[in-house]
Design an enzyme around this catalytic site. Sequence first.
Site, short mmCIF file in Angstrom:
data_model
loop_
_atom_site.label_atom_id
_atom_site.label_comp_id
_atom_site.label_asym_id
_atom_site.label_seq_id
_atom_site.Cartn_x
_atom_site.Cartn_y
_atom_site.Cartn_z
CG HIS A 1 -30.76 23.27 -45.75
ND1 HIS A 1 -31.17 24.39 -46.45
CD2 HIS A 1 -30.82 22.26 -46.64
CE1 HIS A 1 -31.44 24.05 -47.70
NE2 HIS A 1 -31.25 22.76 -47.84
CG ASP B 1 -29.29 27.64 -45.40
OD1 ASP B 1 -29.57 26.49 -44.99
OD2 ASP B 1 -28.40 27.85 -46.25
CG ASP C 1 -33.47 23.07 -51.19
OD1 ASP C 1 -33.04 22.65 -50.10
OD2 ASP C 1 -32.72 23.47 -52.10
CD GLU D 1 -27.58 22.44 -48.49
OE1 GLU D 1 -27.26 21.46 -49.20
OE2 GLU D 1 -28.15 23.43 -48.97
CD GLU D 2 -29.61 25.94 -50.60
OE1 GLU D 2 -28.74 25.72 -51.47
OE2 GLU D 2 -30.69 25.34 -50.56
CG ASP E 1 -29.02 16.11 -45.64
OD1 ASP E 1 -29.96 16.86 -45.31
OD2 ASP E 1 -27.94 16.54 -46.09
CG HIS F 1 -31.70 26.24 -55.60
ND1 HIS F 1 -30.33 26.26 -55.51
CD2 HIS F 1 -32.13 25.65 -54.46
CE1 HIS F 1 -29.95 25.70 -54.37
NE2 HIS F 1 -31.03 25.31 -53.73
ZN ZN Z 1 -31.33 21.80 -49.74
#
Ligand code: ZN
Length: 486
Positions: A119, A121, A154, A188-189, A215, A459
């Site tokens: 992803h 984003d 990520d 995705e987030e 994934d 994150h």
């Molecule tokens: Zn992720």
Amino acid sequence: MKKIIVPLIGLLVIMVGVALVRTARFTSRQIQVPAAKAITLDRHKMAERLSHAIQHKTISDPVPNSTAAAVFKRFHTFLANSFPLVHGHLAKEIVGEDSLLFTWKGRDNTLKPILLMGHMDVVPADPQTENDWTYPPFSGRIADGYIWGRGTMDDKVTVLGILEAAEYLLANGFKPRRTLYFAFGHDEEVGGSNGAAKIAALLQRRNIDLDCVLDEGGNILDGIIPDTTAPVALIGIAEKGYVSLELTVESPGGHASTPPDHTAIGILSSAIANLERSPFPARLSAPLRQMFAFIGPEMPWPNKFALANLWLFEPWIRRQFAQSPLTNAAIRTTQAATVFHAGVKENVLPASAAAIVNVRILPGDTVNGVIEHAHRVIDNDQVKISPLEIRVEPSKISDPQSAAFQRLHRAIKEAAPGIIVAPASLVAATDSRHYAPLSQNIFRFLPITLRPEDARRFHGLNERISISDYERCVRFFVQLMRDSDS
Ligand SMILES: [Zn+2]
């Protein structure tokens, strides 16, 4: 006395014998792979491209809007300029506004295609700690042997890593036998309903049957799993389900000087206390048993003996796992009260109280089972229990004996010799769930190395990837695309 002792000793001898035989038969599942042909990648150029990618603030917004869309459009242009061969040779489609689907047509259409996903984003950097970053979160600084910033772990690493691998292979004249898809979501987030879900729906309408889907998810754990002699690459073969329960209590309210025995707050608090007192039972799920089967033979003797004999040691292992939140999450459905709202003024009885309990569901349990459990444990008609909208059942379990898993196993060993490979279950959710109808073989893995302090960077503060780790990611995707021919 002798009548009891003799059979007891006999039984003990048999048990020890069985345990020893099982340990002797508990042999390695690691495949031996010859070293891959050396390839020359330009690690500095690759690091620079990832650094530029980080500088695009592709933060997904739950409500699609023109500002976010403009950022993604600029990011698409950046990709097109950085990977000219990919954009020249592969078909590109824009799906669900800002997600991308690349199709690299294979030579042999009797082989089922493979889909690699990532992803584009990212989550924002927390404004309260933004100044605590060693380098600003969207600077993409290259320093100290690392590329720093939001998205380096990520998950821009996956998007750029796949594109780097394809660009390298195209430059070297590679034409895949099997069709390869690259699917890059933009939301995705925030749930993936516009990106991954729409790409999956598009492929379903085209009746595509995928050999496998890969994934993000598992990583290479270094110094995290106790008593392992080498880093362990965990490939997610399953992931937990997800539901949040809203608990509400209404009561007449009134003046605090003449209260009932239990206010709305008291009733709701005891409901939550009941839930915490009654956790879901611990059990070793099928994916966890698979993980033991792969890791156990690589461990020193006492661990190997225990993992080869779960029939004897399971209760002890469950107790060990229950001791830390991280491992406890692997052996049961977990529930956490995360929100509590009640009361307006110190001398007014609350007319209502509401709380949310977030539940992560272990494969084998269900959303309905979670709701029933809450009713049974709370056992109070004054507490209304309603699940919130997002309800995700645990995923199906992909087969670690499949050819698709073996291919991944091989590509990891080719890119990172000496590493132990094992299947595992993820405690978090990924976008791959949207592809469940398209393939039996859904795997979640990205070969970045995590040491004990690194998990917090997802994150969190100081997200970063070392340049050599990134190079290894690209090498892994190169091997995987080459091995897809088999
Ligand atoms: Zn992720």
